[in-house]
Enzyme design. Sequence first.
Site: not given
Ligand SMILES: NC(=O)c1ccc[n+]([C@@H]2O[C@H](COP(=O)([O-])OP(=O)(O)OC[C@H]3O[C@@H](n4cnc5c(N)ncnc54)[C@H](O)[C@@H]3O)[C@@H](O)[C@H]2O)c1
Length: 262
Positions: A42, A72, A169, A173
Amino acid sequence: MTERAGDRVAGKVALVTGAAAGIGRAIALRLAEEGASLVITDIDAAGLAETEQMIKAGNGGANQPPLAIAADVTDEPAVKALFASAFAARGRIDILVNDVGGGTSGHIWEAKVEDWDHIIRLNLRSAFLCTREAAAHMRERRSGRIINLSSGAREGTPWTAYYIGNSAYSAAKAGIHGFTRGVALELAEYGVTVNAVAPGPIETERTGPGFRKIEQLEYGPIRATPLRRIGVPADIANAVLYLASDEANYITGTTLSVAGGR
Ligand SMILES: NC(=O)c1ccc[n+]([C@@H]2O[C@H](COP(=O)([O-])OP(=O)(O)OC[C@H]3O[C@@H](n4cnc5c(N)ncnc54)[C@H](O)[C@@H]3O)[C@@H](O)[C@H]2O)c1
């Protein structure tokens, strides 16, 4: 979590991106519970260290300790270094979970080019860079699992569309769905499966406050979800675990919707 719950991915090495929070953290914990040895990554080093502690606390000493590498994953040299370190320490990667993603671009009539580019980069470039490294290795070993995070947003999200706007987004996706399918076809003859999970609204530290704000509105996420609840990260972690396990041997190129019927 106090003990390992099972052995559905026992002995496998799993690399999970975005493991410092939310769904990525839940996936890492679930795979560890089921016997995988974890490489977690992360950009948020502090959150990653917390996940590392949580895995260690839940391991009961049964698995190899997790390897946490802050990186990153949108940066090519950083991703190459990440995989080099993972291979040096663990010798192989059996399961790659591309969880990193997110971003908000606002309504289309006022969306900024920087936000568009950031969202495409965060969701798609990250998956591309990590998949490329894993694919070369899995192809040679003729085995492996790649699981990407798409979203219900790949077909547009009503509440986001009405109240926030985020077509970048949705595009990213939907791109994950096509990317998953294309890579699955390329890797099929090498015994590597590639699938995606498309979550509906899932409550995480990041999304929870936003969902609550719009819950009562006409297009609120609970109203728009037939199972009438917001999902929890474990709902997604269980789907990822299934696709990573031997039970999913004959599944590739699919996007599994875990969205309460949305
Ligand atoms: N939460 C939802 O409702 C939801 C719904 C549909 C899809 N998603 C997808 O599921 C996945 C996780 O979602 P979430 O809600 O847990 O997100 P989140 O934002 O809580 O977690 C994402 C993580 O990615 C890390 N991150 C961000 N940029 C980064 C980079 N450049 N390099 C490395 N790490 C990086 C962040 O620090 C964070 O820990 C994502 O792909 C999101 O699009 C989430």
